[in-house]
Design a protein around this motif. Structure first.
Motif, PDB file in Angstrom:
ATOM      1  N   VAL A 340      38.937  57.958  42.055  1.00  0.00           N
ATOM      2  CA  VAL A 340      39.764  57.842  43.260  1.00  0.00           C
ATOM      3  C   VAL A 340      39.517  56.498  43.947  1.00  0.00           C
ATOM      4  O   VAL A 340      40.462  55.822  44.405  1.00  0.00           O
ATOM      5  CB  VAL A 340      39.471  59.005  44.225  1.00  0.00           C
ATOM      6  N   LEU A 341      38.260  56.073  44.004  1.00  0.00           N
ATOM      7  CA  LEU A 341      37.945  54.777  44.601  1.00  0.00           C
ATOM      8  C   LEU A 341      38.585  53.638  43.809  1.00  0.00           C
ATOM      9  O   LEU A 341      39.049  52.641  44.393  1.00  0.00           O
ATOM     10  CB  LEU A 341      36.430  54.588  44.677  1.00  0.00           C
ATOM     11  N   VAL A 342      38.627  53.779  42.498  1.00  0.00           N
ATOM     12  CA  VAL A 342      39.277  52.765  41.662  1.00  0.00           C
ATOM     13  C   VAL A 342      40.774  52.705  41.970  1.00  0.00           C
ATOM     14  O   VAL A 342      41.364  51.617  42.051  1.00  0.00           O
ATOM     15  CB  VAL A 342      39.026  53.053  40.169  1.00  0.00           C
ATOM     16  N   LEU A 343      41.399  53.858  42.149  1.00  0.00           N
ATOM     17  CA  LEU A 343      42.823  53.864  42.499  1.00  0.00           C
ATOM     18  C   LEU A 343      43.064  53.184  43.842  1.00  0.00           C
ATOM     19  O   LEU A 343      44.022  52.414  43.998  1.00  0.00           O
ATOM     20  CB  LEU A 343      43.353  55.298  42.537  1.00  0.00           C
ATOM     21  N   LEU A 344      42.215  53.448  44.820  1.00  0.00           N
ATOM     22  CA  LEU A 344      42.355  52.781  46.117  1.00  0.00           C
ATOM     23  C   LEU A 344      42.190  51.271  45.966  1.00  0.00           C
ATOM     24  O   LEU A 344      42.952  50.490  46.550  1.00  0.00           O
ATOM     25  CB  LEU A 344      41.319  53.334  47.101  1.00  0.00           C
ATOM     26  N   ALA A 345      41.194  50.858  45.179  1.00  0.00           N
ATOM     27  CA  ALA A 345      40.974  49.428  44.953  1.00  0.00           C
ATOM     28  C   ALA A 345      42.162  48.798  44.232  1.00  0.00           C
ATOM     29  O   ALA A 345      42.513  47.639  44.487  1.00  0.00           O
ATOM     30  CB  ALA A 345      39.690  49.220  44.156  1.00  0.00           C
ATOM     31  N   THR A 346      42.800  49.554  43.350  1.00  0.00           N
ATOM     32  CA  THR A 346      43.956  49.034  42.617  1.00  0.00           C
ATOM     33  C   THR A 346      45.129  48.797  43.557  1.00  0.00           C
ATOM     34  O   THR A 346      45.834  47.786  43.456  1.00  0.00           O
ATOM     35  CB  THR A 346      44.356  50.015  41.506  1.00  0.00           C
ATOM     36  N   GLY A 347      45.349  49.716  44.485  1.00  0.00           N
ATOM     37  CA  GLY A 347      46.403  49.525  45.464  1.00  0.00           C
ATOM     38  C   GLY A 347      46.161  48.301  46.332  1.00  0.00           C
ATOM     39  O   GLY A 347      47.087  47.524  46.613  1.00  0.00           O
ATOM     40  N   LEU A 348      44.905  48.081  46.747  1.00  0.00           N
ATOM     41  CA  LEU A 348      44.588  46.897  47.540  1.00  0.00           C
ATOM     42  C   LEU A 348      44.721  45.627  46.709  1.00  0.00           C
ATOM     43  O   LEU A 348      45.022  44.555  47.253  1.00  0.00           O
ATOM     44  CB  LEU A 348      43.168  47.013  48.107  1.00  0.00           C
ATOM     45  N   THR A 349      44.509  45.752  45.409  1.00  0.00           N
ATOM     46  CA  THR A 349      44.635  44.583  44.538  1.00  0.00           C
ATOM     47  C   THR A 349      46.060  44.050  44.541  1.00  0.00           C
ATOM     48  O   THR A 349      46.280  42.832  44.531  1.00  0.00           O
ATOM     49  CB  THR A 349      44.194  44.933  43.104  1.00  0.00           C
ATOM     50  N   GLN A 350      47.059  44.934  44.553  1.00  0.00           N
ATOM     51  CA  GLN A 350      48.435  44.447  44.611  1.00  0.00           C
ATOM     52  C   GLN A 350      48.703  43.731  45.934  1.00  0.00           C
ATOM     53  O   GLN A 350      49.463  42.752  45.976  1.00  0.00           O
ATOM     54  CB  GLN A 350      49.451  45.576  44.425  1.00  0.00           C
ATOM     55  N   LEU A 351      48.052  44.175  47.004  1.00  0.00           N
ATOM     56  CA  LEU A 351      48.228  43.492  48.284  1.00  0.00           C
ATOM     57  C   LEU A 351      47.625  42.091  48.253  1.00  0.00           C
ATOM     58  O   LEU A 351      48.202  41.138  48.785  1.00  0.00           O
ATOM     59  CB  LEU A 351      47.602  44.315  49.413  1.00  0.00           C
ATOM     60  N   GLU A 352      46.423  41.962  47.622  1.00  0.00           N
ATOM     61  CA  GLU A 352      45.811  40.640  47.599  1.00  0.00           C
ATOM     62  C   GLU A 352      46.424  39.740  46.538  1.00  0.00           C
ATOM     63  O   GLU A 352      46.387  38.513  46.667  1.00  0.00           O
ATOM     64  CB  GLU A 352      44.286  40.751  47.445  1.00  0.00           C
ATOM     65  N   PHE A 353      46.995  40.324  45.478  1.00  0.00           N
ATOM     66  CA  PHE A 353      47.751  39.554  44.493  1.00  0.00           C
ATOM     67  C   PHE A 353      48.883  40.411  43.968  1.00  0.00           C
ATOM     68  O   PHE A 353      48.654  41.487  43.423  1.00  0.00           O
ATOM     69  CB  PHE A 353      46.855  39.125  43.321  1.00  0.00           C
ATOM     70  N   PRO A 354      50.119  39.985  44.186  1.00  0.00           N
ATOM     71  CA  PRO A 354      50.518  38.657  44.663  1.00  0.00           C
ATOM     72  C   PRO A 354      50.786  38.534  46.157  1.00  0.00           C
ATOM     73  O   PRO A 354      50.948  37.427  46.662  1.00  0.00           O
ATOM     74  CB  PRO A 354      51.814  38.432  43.898  1.00  0.00           C
ATOM     75  N   VAL A 355      50.841  39.656  46.887  1.00  0.00           N
ATOM     76  CA  VAL A 355      51.432  39.636  48.231  1.00  0.00           C
ATOM     77  C   VAL A 355      50.708  38.664  49.163  1.00  0.00           C
ATOM     78  O   VAL A 355      51.332  37.819  49.811  1.00  0.00           O
ATOM     79  CB  VAL A 355      51.437  41.060  48.825  1.00  0.00           C
ATOM     80  N   PHE A 357      48.228  36.448  48.262  1.00  0.00           N
ATOM     81  CA  PHE A 357      47.378  35.546  47.494  1.00  0.00           C
ATOM     82  C   PHE A 357      47.240  34.174  48.151  1.00  0.00           C
ATOM     83  O   PHE A 357      46.159  33.572  48.116  1.00  0.00           O
ATOM     84  CB  PHE A 357      47.911  35.386  46.067  1.00  0.00           C
ATOM     85  N   ALA A 358      48.291  33.677  48.750  1.00  0.00           N
ATOM     86  CA  ALA A 358      48.192  32.391  49.431  1.00  0.00           C
ATOM     87  C   ALA A 358      47.163  32.452  50.561  1.00  0.00           C
ATOM     88  O   ALA A 358      46.423  31.484  50.801  1.00  0.00           O
ATOM     89  CB  ALA A 358      49.560  31.983  49.988  1.00  0.00           C
ATOM     90  N   HIS A 359      47.077  33.585  51.235  1.00  0.00           N
ATOM     91  CA  HIS A 359      46.092  33.748  52.303  1.00  0.00           C
ATOM     92  C   HIS A 359      44.676  33.889  51.738  1.00  0.00           C
ATOM     93  O   HIS A 359      43.709  33.442  52.360  1.00  0.00           O
ATOM     94  CB  HIS A 359      46.450  34.960  53.159  1.00  0.00           C
ATOM     95  N   ILE A 360      44.568  34.512  50.557  1.00  0.00           N
ATOM     96  CA  ILE A 360      43.262  34.592  49.898  1.00  0.00           C
ATOM     97  C   ILE A 360      42.777  33.192  49.555  1.00  0.00           C
ATOM     98  O   ILE A 360      41.618  32.833  49.810  1.00  0.00           O
ATOM     99  CB  ILE A 360      43.355  35.445  48.612  1.00  0.00           C
ATOM    100  N   VAL A 361      43.650  32.381  48.965  1.00  0.00           N
ATOM    101  CA  VAL A 361      43.281  31.019  48.576  1.00  0.00           C
ATOM    102  C   VAL A 361      42.882  30.196  49.799  1.00  0.00           C
ATOM    103  O   VAL A 361      41.952  29.377  49.737  1.00  0.00           O
ATOM    104  CB  VAL A 361      44.446  30.345  47.821  1.00  0.00           C
ATOM    105  N   ALA A 362      43.559  30.437  50.907  1.00  0.00           N
ATOM    106  CA  ALA A 362      43.252  29.702  52.142  1.00  0.00           C
ATOM    107  C   ALA A 362      42.068  30.291  52.903  1.00  0.00           C
ATOM    108  O   ALA A 362      41.648  29.728  53.922  1.00  0.00           O
ATOM    109  CB  ALA A 362      44.484  29.667  53.048  1.00  0.00           C
ATOM    110  N   SER A 363      41.521  31.402  52.434  1.00  0.00           N
ATOM    111  CA  SER A 363      40.401  32.087  53.098  1.00  0.00           C
ATOM    112  C   SER A 363      40.734  32.516  54.516  1.00  0.00           C
ATOM    113  O   SER A 363      39.884  32.512  55.413  1.00  0.00           O
ATOM    114  CB  SER A 363      39.136  31.215  53.100  1.00  0.00           C
ATOM    115  N   ASP A 364      42.010  32.891  54.747  1.00  0.00           N
ATOM    116  CA  ASP A 364      42.381  33.438  56.053  1.00  0.00           C
ATOM    117  C   ASP A 364      41.609  34.729  56.290  1.00  0.00           C
ATOM    118  O   ASP A 364      41.480  35.565  55.388  1.00  0.00           O
ATOM    119  CB  ASP A 364      43.884  33.707  56.108  1.00  0.00           C
ATOM    120  N   LEU A 365      41.124  34.904  57.492  1.00  0.00           N
ATOM    121  CA  LEU A 365      40.195  36.004  57.774  1.00  0.00           C
ATOM    122  C   LEU A 365      40.750  37.386  57.445  1.00  0.00           C
ATOM    123  O   LEU A 365      40.053  38.190  56.824  1.00  0.00           O
ATOM    124  CB  LEU A 365      39.745  35.944  59.233  1.00  0.00           C
TER     125      LEU A 365
END
Length: 442
Positions: A340-355, A357-365
Motif C-alpha cells: 500500500v505504501l508503494v502504491l501511495l509513493a507511485t501516485g506521488l511519483t506521477q506528481l513529481e514527474f512529469p507534473v 518536475f520543473a519545480h523539482i529541478v529548481a528545488s522549489d520548497l
C-alpha cells in the motif's frame, strides 16, 4: 461461488483496467497533455535512435546513456514486429498488449487455492498511478516477466529460472528474484540451474551477435546523484541555504553536480552494500522457505536497492508495483502494508514527474516536500518489508508457514502424552513446531 460472482470478479477489474489504460493512451498520444515535460520523447527519440544503431549489428557504444544489459535490445527492437505502425505507436501498442497479458496472469493466479484477486487490483492501480510514464518506458515488460517468474516458481521451476535469467538480461534487477530461493531440493536445483544456464547461453549469444553487449557494466560507474533520489534531498535542502552546485543533464538524467555530491553518492552506495549485508544476514537466520518467501524476499530486496539507489527514476516504481502485486496475490503473504505504501509513493511519483518536475529541478520548497514524502514512503515500506520478512521466516516463529500442500507426519503419542487433534483443512499446511509435532489448534 456463483457464476454471477465469478463474472463480476473478472469483468470488474477488466473494466477498470480498460478505463485507466484508455486514459494513459490518450496521454502518450498527446490527446490529453499533462503539465511538465513530454514523457514520450524517450521512445520517439532515444529508443528509436538506439533501434537504428541496433539494426546495424552493434550496440549503441557511442552513447553513454545506453546502460542496459544486452536483452534490452529485444525490447528496443520490438516495435519492428508491427511494421504497419510508426515506431512510437508500435511501442505503445506492445506495452498495452504486455499490460493486458500481465493482468490476465494476475487474474488467473488469483483463482488458485490459497490466492486472491487483490494482486490484479494492485497492478491496475499501480500502473494507472504512475501515468503515461508507465507506457513510455520498457520497464513494464520487465515487471511482467518478473511476475510470471514468481508465479511459475512453485510448479515450473525450470521455466521460472529461465524467466529470471531473461529478466536480468533485460534490466538486471530481476536477479533479485533469487534472493529468497531455496538452495536445497530437486525444485531448487532446477530453478538455479535453469537460471544459470539460460543466463550463460543468452549472454554468449549476445556477445557473439554484436559488439558492445557488455558495455553496460562500465557505462554507469561515473553516475552521480539524480535529482529524484533519496540522497538528492540533501542538495535540495542545501540549495535553500545557498549551496552553489547545479543540476545538469549527465549520463542521461538530471543530476546534481558540485561540492559534496561524490560524498553523498558514496553514502548511497554504502547503504546499498548495507542492504546486501542485511539480506545475507537474513538468509543465514531464515528457516526453510515457505509459500511466500520467494515473492516477499524479492519485493523486499528490490525495495531496498531502489530506495538506496543514486537514481530513483519514475519507471523504477513499476518494478515495485509488479512485485507488490505478486505478494498480495498470495493469501499468506505479509507484505500488504508495504505494498500500500508503494502504491501511495507511485501516485506521488506521477506528481513529481512529469507534473512538478520543473519545480523539482529548481528545488522549489513545495516540490522538495513532495519528493521527501515520496522517498519517505519508500523508506518506510523498505523497513516494514524487512521486518515482516524477518519475522515470517524465523523458524517456527510468528507468521511462519510451511509449504502449501505439505503435511509433516505426526509422531505417535507416547506414554503420558495426548494425541493432538487432527489438522483442520484450511487449504494450507498446518504450522509445526521445531520438534516436528503438530501444532495444537491447527
Amino acid at each position: 461461488m456463483s457464476s454471477i460472482s465469478r463474472a463480476r470478479g473478472v469483468w470488474l477489474p477488466v473494466a477498470a483496467w480498460a478505463v485507466t489504460r484508455a486514459v494513459i493512451l490518450l496521454c502518450v498520444w498527446r490527446v490529453l497533455v499533462l503539465p511538465g515535460p513530454d514523457v514520450t520523447t524517450d521512445v520517439s527519440v532515444i529508443y528509436q535512435n538506439w533501434s537504428e544503431v541496433l539494426k546495424t549489428g552493434s550496440f549503441p557504444l557511442a552513447d553513454v546513456t545506453w546502460q542496459y544489459p544486452p536483452a534490452a535490445a529485444l525490447a528496443i527492437l520490438s516495435p519492428g514486429l508491427l511494421p504497419f505502425l510508426d515506431y512510437a505507436p508500435a511501442f505503445f501498442t506492445l506495452i498495452l498488449v504486455t499490460d493486458a497479458a500481465a493482468l490476465a496472469l494476475f487474474l488467473r493466479a488469483g483463482r488458485r487455492p490459497g490466492h486472491r484477486p487483490a494482486g490484479a487490483w494492485v497492478w491496475i492501480a499501480g500502473v494507472a498511478l504512475l501515468g503515461p510514464t508507465a507506457y513510455a518506458r520498457y520497464d513494464l515488460m520487465v515487471a511482467a516477466v518478473a511476475a510470471a517468474a514468481l508465479f511459475a516458481a512453485a510448479r515450473r521451476p525450470r521455466v521460472a529460472g529461465a524467466l529470471v535469467a531473461f529478466g536480468a538480461l533485460l534490466k538486471v534487477w530481476p536477479v533479485l528474484l533469487l534472493t529468497g530461493a531455496a538452495v536445497r531440493g530437486r525444485r531448487a536445483r532446477a530453478l538455479w540451474w535453469s537460471a544459470a544456464g539460460t543466463a550463460a547461453g543468452l549472454t554468449l549469444f549476445f556477445v557473439a551477435a554484436a559488439p558492445g553487449a557488455l558495455a553496460f557494466l562500465t557505462f554507469q560507474r561515473d553516475r552521480g546523484t539524480e535529482v529524484e533520489s533519496l540522497g538528492a534531498l540533501v542538495f535540495h535542502i542545501a540549495r535553500q541555504y545557498g549551496w552553489d552546485g547545479q543540476v545538469l543533464l549527465h549520463y542521461g538524467s538530471l543530476e546534481f553536480l558540485g561540492p559534496g555530491v561524490p560524498l553523498v553518492s558514496t553514502v548511497a552506495l554504502t547503504l546499498s552494500l548495507a542492504a546486501a549485508g542485511w539480506l545475507f544476514l537474513w538468509r543465514l537466520h531464515a528457516g526453510e522457505p515457505g509459500p511466500t518467501t520467494l515473492s516477499d524476499a524479492a519485493f523486499t530486496a528490490t525495495l531496498l536497492f531502489t530506495t538506496t539507489s543514486r537514481v530513483i527514476s519514475p519507471q523504477y516504481m513499476l518494478w515495485l508495483v509488479g512485485l507488490a502485486a505478486v505478494c498480495v496475490t498470495v493469501r499468506a503473504g505479509r507484505q500488504t502494508l508495504p505494498a500500500v505504501l508503494v502504491l501511495l509513493a507511485t501516485g506521488l511519483t506521477q506528481l513529481e514527474f512529469p507534473v512538478w518536475f520543473a519545480h523539482i529541478v529548481a528545488s522549489d520548497l513545495p516540490a522538495v516536500m513532495l519528493l521527501a514524502v515520496r522517498n519517505g514512503l519508500l523508506v518506510a515500506a523498505s523497513l516494514l518489508a524487512c521486518r515482516r520478512l524477518w519475522v515470517s521466516t524465523r523458524g517456527s516463529g510468528p507468521g511462519r508457514t510451511g509449504p502449501v500442500g505439505v503435511v509433516r507426519a505426526r509422531r505417535p503419542a507416547g506414554e503420558g502424552e495426548t494425541a493432538a487433534a487432527p489438522p483442520r483443512l484450511t487449504g494450507s499446511a498446518p504450522q509445526t513446531p521445531a520438534d516436528g509435532s503438530p501444532a495444537p489448534g491447527h
